[in-house]
Write a protein that holds these residues in place. Sequence first.
Motif, PDB file in Angstrom:
ATOM      1  N   ASP A  53      86.264  78.828 113.692  1.00 48.47           N
ATOM      2  CA  ASP A  53      85.626  79.331 112.458  1.00 48.47           C
ATOM      3  C   ASP A  53      84.959  78.198 111.675  1.00 48.47           C
ATOM      4  O   ASP A  53      83.839  78.325 111.176  1.00 48.47           O
ATOM      5  N   THR A  54      85.698  77.106 111.554  1.00 45.76           N
ATOM      6  CA  THR A  54      85.229  75.964 110.771  1.00 45.76           C
ATOM      7  C   THR A  54      83.948  75.379 111.370  1.00 45.76           C
ATOM      8  O   THR A  54      82.997  75.057 110.644  1.00 45.76           O
ATOM      9  N   CYS A  55      83.924  75.268 112.691  1.00 45.43           N
ATOM     10  CA  CYS A  55      82.739  74.696 113.355  1.00 45.43           C
ATOM     11  C   CYS A  55      81.523  75.611 113.232  1.00 45.43           C
ATOM     12  O   CYS A  55      80.404  75.130 113.023  1.00 45.43           O
ATOM     13  N   LEU A  56      81.720  76.909 113.349  1.00 42.12           N
ATOM     14  CA  LEU A  56      80.578  77.830 113.237  1.00 42.12           C
ATOM     15  C   LEU A  56      80.015  77.779 111.812  1.00 42.12           C
ATOM     16  O   LEU A  56      78.795  77.791 111.608  1.00 42.12           O
ATOM     17  N   PHE A  57      80.903  77.712 110.853  1.00 42.84           N
ATOM     18  CA  PHE A  57      80.502  77.607 109.444  1.00 42.84           C
ATOM     19  C   PHE A  57      79.746  76.290 109.207  1.00 42.84           C
ATOM     20  O   PHE A  57      78.659  76.266 108.608  1.00 42.84           O
ATOM     21  N   ALA A  58      80.301  75.188 109.729  1.00 45.96           N
ATOM     22  CA  ALA A  58      79.665  73.877 109.557  1.00 45.96           C
ATOM     23  C   ALA A  58      78.278  73.871 110.195  1.00 45.96           C
ATOM     24  O   ALA A  58      77.309  73.382 109.597  1.00 45.96           O
ATOM     25  N   GLN A  59      78.174  74.416 111.395  1.00 49.19           N
ATOM     26  CA  GLN A  59      76.889  74.375 112.081  1.00 49.19           C
ATOM     27  C   GLN A  59      75.861  75.260 111.382  1.00 49.19           C
ATOM     28  O   GLN A  59      74.670  74.925 111.332  1.00 49.19           O
ATOM     29  N   GLN A  60      76.319  76.395 110.827  1.00 45.14           N
ATOM     30  CA  GLN A  60      75.375  77.240 110.091  1.00 45.14           C
ATOM     31  C   GLN A  60      74.866  76.474 108.855  1.00 45.14           C
ATOM     32  O   GLN A  60      73.681  76.517 108.545  1.00 45.14           O
ATOM     33  N   PHE A  61      75.771  75.749 108.200  1.00 47.42           N
ATOM     34  CA  PHE A  61      75.357  74.923 107.057  1.00 47.42           C
ATOM     35  C   PHE A  61      74.362  73.854 107.503  1.00 47.42           C
ATOM     36  O   PHE A  61      73.334  73.619 106.851  1.00 47.42           O
ATOM     37  N   ASN A  62      74.671  73.200 108.608  1.00 44.37           N
ATOM     38  CA  ASN A  62      73.801  72.139 109.132  1.00 44.37           C
ATOM     39  C   ASN A  62      72.388  72.686 109.376  1.00 44.37           C
ATOM     40  O   ASN A  62      71.378  72.078 108.987  1.00 44.37           O
ATOM     41  N   THR A  63      72.302  73.830 110.015  1.00 44.75           N
ATOM     42  CA  THR A  63      71.005  74.451 110.312  1.00 44.75           C
ATOM     43  C   THR A  63      70.255  74.799 109.022  1.00 44.75           C
ATOM     44  O   THR A  63      69.064  74.503 108.891  1.00 44.75           O
ATOM     45  N   LEU A  64      70.957  75.414 108.094  1.00 43.68           N
ATOM     46  CA  LEU A  64      70.322  75.796 106.824  1.00 43.68           C
ATOM     47  C   LEU A  64      69.824  74.575 106.061  1.00 43.68           C
ATOM     48  O   LEU A  64      68.720  74.579 105.515  1.00 43.68           O
ATOM     49  N   ALA A  65      70.650  73.552 106.009  1.00 39.80           N
ATOM     50  CA  ALA A  65      70.274  72.343 105.268  1.00 39.80           C
ATOM     51  C   ALA A  65      69.065  71.682 105.921  1.00 39.80           C
ATOM     52  O   ALA A  65      68.104  71.299 105.243  1.00 39.80           O
ATOM     53  N   GLU A  66      69.093  71.584 107.247  1.00 38.31           N
ATOM     54  CA  GLU A  66      67.967  70.959 107.959  1.00 38.31           C
ATOM     55  C   GLU A  66      66.695  71.775 107.771  1.00 38.31           C
ATOM     56  O   GLU A  66      65.607  71.222 107.622  1.00 38.31           O
ATOM     57  N   MET A  67      66.817  73.102 107.784  1.00 43.39           N
ATOM     58  CA  MET A  67      65.640  73.947 107.600  1.00 43.39           C
ATOM     59  C   MET A  67      65.055  73.786 106.199  1.00 43.39           C
ATOM     60  O   MET A  67      63.877  74.051 105.980  1.00 43.39           O
ATOM     61  N   ASP A  68      65.897  73.379 105.256  1.00 45.27           N
ATOM     62  CA  ASP A  68      65.427  73.118 103.891  1.00 45.27           C
ATOM     63  C   ASP A  68      64.872  71.704 103.750  1.00 45.27           C
ATOM     64  O   ASP A  68      64.512  71.292 102.643  1.00 45.27           O
ATOM     65  N   GLY A  69      64.867  70.962 104.839  1.00 48.44           N
ATOM     66  CA  GLY A  69      64.295  69.617 104.796  1.00 48.44           C
ATOM     67  C   GLY A  69      65.305  68.519 104.546  1.00 48.44           C
ATOM     68  O   GLY A  69      64.946  67.340 104.487  1.00 48.44           O
ATOM     69  N   LEU A  70      66.563  68.899 104.371  1.00 49.12           N
ATOM     70  CA  LEU A  70      67.602  67.891 104.177  1.00 49.12           C
ATOM     71  C   LEU A  70      67.934  67.216 105.502  1.00 49.12           C
ATOM     72  O   LEU A  70      67.711  67.788 106.574  1.00 49.12           O
TER      73      LEU A  70
END
Lengths: 251, 251
Positions: free
Chosen positions: A112-129
């Motif tokens: 669960d933790t990894c899927l949540f982390a990776q979704q955050f990673n994708t969202l942040a990167e898509m925002d240019g972070l």
Amino acid sequence: METSINEYFSRRRTVRRYSAKPVDAALVRNLLALAAHAPNTGNMQLYSAVVTSSPEMKRLLAPAHFNQPQVEGAAHVVTFCADYRRYSLWCEESGTDPGCDNFQSFMAAVIDTCLFAQQFNTLAEMDGLGCCYLGTTTYNAEEIGQLLSLPELVVPVTTITVGWPDGEAPESDRLSPDAIIMDEKYQDFSGEDIKAIYSYKESLAENHRFVEENGKKNLAQVYAEVRYPRTSAKIFSEKYLAYVRKQGFAI
Amino acid sequence: METSINEYFSRRRTVRRYSAKPVDAALVRNLLALAAHAPNTGNMQLYSAVVTSSPEMKRLLAPAHFNQPQVEGAAHVVTFCADYRRYSLWCEESGTDPGCDNFQSFMAAVIDTCLFAQQFNTLAEMDGLGCCYLGTTTYNAEEIGQLLSLPELVVPVTTITVGWPDGEAPESDRLSPDAIIMDEKYQDFSGEDIKAIYSYKESLAENHRFVEENGKKNLAQVYAEVRYPRTSAKIFSEKYLAYVRKQGFAI
């Protein structure tokens, strides 16, 4: 949209150097809230994210990550934790036995933790972070847990540092998809297969440099003898396992 | 792009029912190849994906997932495995000791595998495919491993079923972000906090029905006594741990 998304996914890269431009804490929070829509086990959401933003806390956290510069260099450091605390308190408040002090529960929470982390990673990167995962999280989980006041049934699994990128980060090579995707059954590798799979990686100038700098004969030796040697893995395995047990998971 | 992406991430849902429309195997392969650009440990890519597409193999795989209908109902079933096989063969071919038969290495591979799986899940969903994770993967990993001919140092971690959605899948509730995101330190929960955090979930008609159907007093009891009871968790913990050890990770 299609093309730009595929483009993003195929060209994404890890960002370790950040500009001094602040990242609004509310943005990180919004991205984490969005990421929590990622799939999870039985909708129990067995994770928490602890956001380190103050320079003082980043400074204290840095040694647990072997002082990798991205910890103090990032605007925010997000520690993603496997978390049965909330669920087990809910069970206790409801007069029932959470029964989560075991390996299966730990694994469910880790996933669960990894899927949540990776979704955050994708969202942040898509925002240019720019983001960077810290594998050191499982090496020094107890030190991190103490700093972040993690209670029983909460264990750090991974960490992402976040900031606006400073310059262009290098793209990483990837193994051929044929080496990782199998149809119907696992297709085991011959020695020749292995040579072919790793030949491109071994041919890269950067990796030639690693071999030379470390006085090794080949790249695998740099990995197995310098970066991830058995002796360290053994020490950190015992350390992480002891902490996972201390936090309440009987493995 | 921004709005539609945030919209997608906040409204995504798990899809368990699929139409009969075929899903091109090349599409799944392309999405997996794209997903392999997800972050991973030291660029070792410690995972493999085994794609089950033939009706016969899906039929054989179904019992390991307790015959959940999405296994035979999906166009493809992708088993995501923690994989040190490729890396360790590379080390051996290169005359060095992989040193990966330990808990840290297992965890690194599990984390890599989950990030890869979640990137695939996101890509597939963005393409309009429906996906469902199967938590049963860690329950019956040995049976799955035998069917898929997994060699030493390869362990199934999770599975995603993929197909074109049949109708509209229900959206799932999520806990308030305040319950999962913490600033600087873990903010532990009081009994009152827990009641507030779970009150919305407990108020849902669907969950009232679960409580009633199972003859329980409250939702936590359905979770802890029916869905995830201690007795099963104990059995599956021992089973998974034995298999992880058998595959070569000394935990």
